[in-house]
Motif scaffolding. Structure first.
Motif, PDB file in Angstrom:
ATOM      1  N   UNK A 210      80.896  32.628  36.216  1.00 53.20           N
ATOM      2  CA  UNK A 210      81.971  33.601  36.452  1.00 53.20           C
ATOM      3  C   UNK A 210      83.199  32.932  37.062  1.00 53.20           C
ATOM      4  N   UNK A 211      82.980  32.064  38.036  1.00 54.34           N
ATOM      5  CA  UNK A 211      84.100  31.358  38.669  1.00 54.34           C
ATOM      6  C   UNK A 211      84.784  30.453  37.648  1.00 54.34           C
ATOM      7  N   UNK A 212      83.986  29.727  36.875  1.00 55.81           N
ATOM      8  CA  UNK A 212      84.522  28.848  35.846  1.00 55.81           C
ATOM      9  C   UNK A 212      85.393  29.634  34.866  1.00 55.81           C
ATOM     10  N   UNK A 213      84.890  30.764  34.380  1.00 56.19           N
ATOM     11  CA  UNK A 213      85.630  31.571  33.402  1.00 56.19           C
ATOM     12  C   UNK A 213      86.950  32.059  33.983  1.00 56.19           C
ATOM     13  N   UNK A 214      86.950  32.468  35.243  1.00 59.02           N
ATOM     14  CA  UNK A 214      88.169  32.959  35.880  1.00 59.02           C
ATOM     15  C   UNK A 214      89.211  31.843  35.982  1.00 59.02           C
ATOM     16  N   UNK A 215      88.794  30.675  36.461  1.00 57.20           N
ATOM     17  CA  UNK A 215      89.744  29.575  36.641  1.00 57.20           C
ATOM     18  C   UNK A 215      90.208  29.024  35.300  1.00 57.20           C
TER      19      UNK A 215
ATOM     20  N   UNK B  16      79.349  22.270  32.051  1.00 55.87           N
ATOM     21  CA  UNK B  16      79.155  21.487  33.266  1.00 55.87           C
ATOM     22  C   UNK B  16      80.104  21.865  34.404  1.00 55.87           C
ATOM     23  N   UNK B  17      80.959  22.855  34.190  1.00 53.02           N
ATOM     24  CA  UNK B  17      81.882  23.287  35.233  1.00 53.02           C
ATOM     25  C   UNK B  17      83.100  22.407  35.394  1.00 53.02           C
TER      26      UNK B  17
ATOM     27  N   UNK C  59      83.643  25.115  44.586  1.00 55.37           N
ATOM     28  CA  UNK C  59      84.777  24.643  43.790  1.00 55.37           C
ATOM     29  C   UNK C  59      85.304  23.391  44.473  1.00 55.37           C
ATOM     30  N   UNK C  60      85.414  22.319  43.692  1.00 53.06           N
ATOM     31  CA  UNK C  60      85.892  21.028  44.184  1.00 53.06           C
ATOM     32  C   UNK C  60      87.206  20.681  43.489  1.00 53.06           C
ATOM     33  N   UNK C  61      88.180  20.232  44.250  1.00 48.49           N
ATOM     34  CA  UNK C  61      89.516  19.932  43.723  1.00 48.49           C
ATOM     35  C   UNK C  61      89.975  18.640  44.394  1.00 48.49           C
TER      36      UNK C  61
END
Length: 131
Positions: A17-22, A65-66, A95-97
């Motif tokens: 879900x987080x991946x799809x949003x970003x 793989x995100x 989440x890593x940036x």
């Protein structure tokens, strides 16, 4: 090698879900104030309006793989590579940036860049249910 800082934030939502949003660049103005506003889909990437003019961003191909690495083409034509990941952590996500110190950046500019990314990550976490 350049100096770097990897910032992270936990979000109590599943990694998919987080991946799809970003990965949906239309959401950029909602959480990435440091990048710009007015995202619109153009040529397989996203065009955003910044204070310096129009920038363009393209994420890595959709993957399981995100990986949300992206390249930002700045209004002056320069390009910045940004490593970004969403990692599953139980029922939530991390989440890593990574922020790299670009050539010519002062200590203060690098620190300000990292602070701006940290604010953006906090906004992202707030939108997706944290806080």
């Amino acid at each position: 090698m350049r100096q770097s800082a990897t910032l992270s934030i936990s979000i109590p939502r599943g990694a998919a879900e987080v991946y799809a949003f970003v990965a949906d660049g239309a959401n950029l103005p909602r959480w990435a104030a440091g990048l710009g506003s007015g995202a619109r889909s153009v040529d397989g990437g996203w065009e955003v309006q910044t204070e310096a003019g129009t920038a363009w961003l393209r994420y890595a191909e959709t993957n399981a793989f995100g990986v949300l690495d992206h390249t930002v083409r700045l209004p002056d034509g320069g390009e910045v590579y940004v490593p970004m990941r969403v990692v599953a952590d139980g029922e939530g996500s991390l989440v890593l940036f990574t922020v790299f110190r670009e050539a010519g950046m002062t200590d203060e500019q690098f620190a300000a860049d990292a602070r701006a990314v940290a604010r953006d990550l906090e906004t992202l976490a707030g939108l997706l249910g944290r806080g």
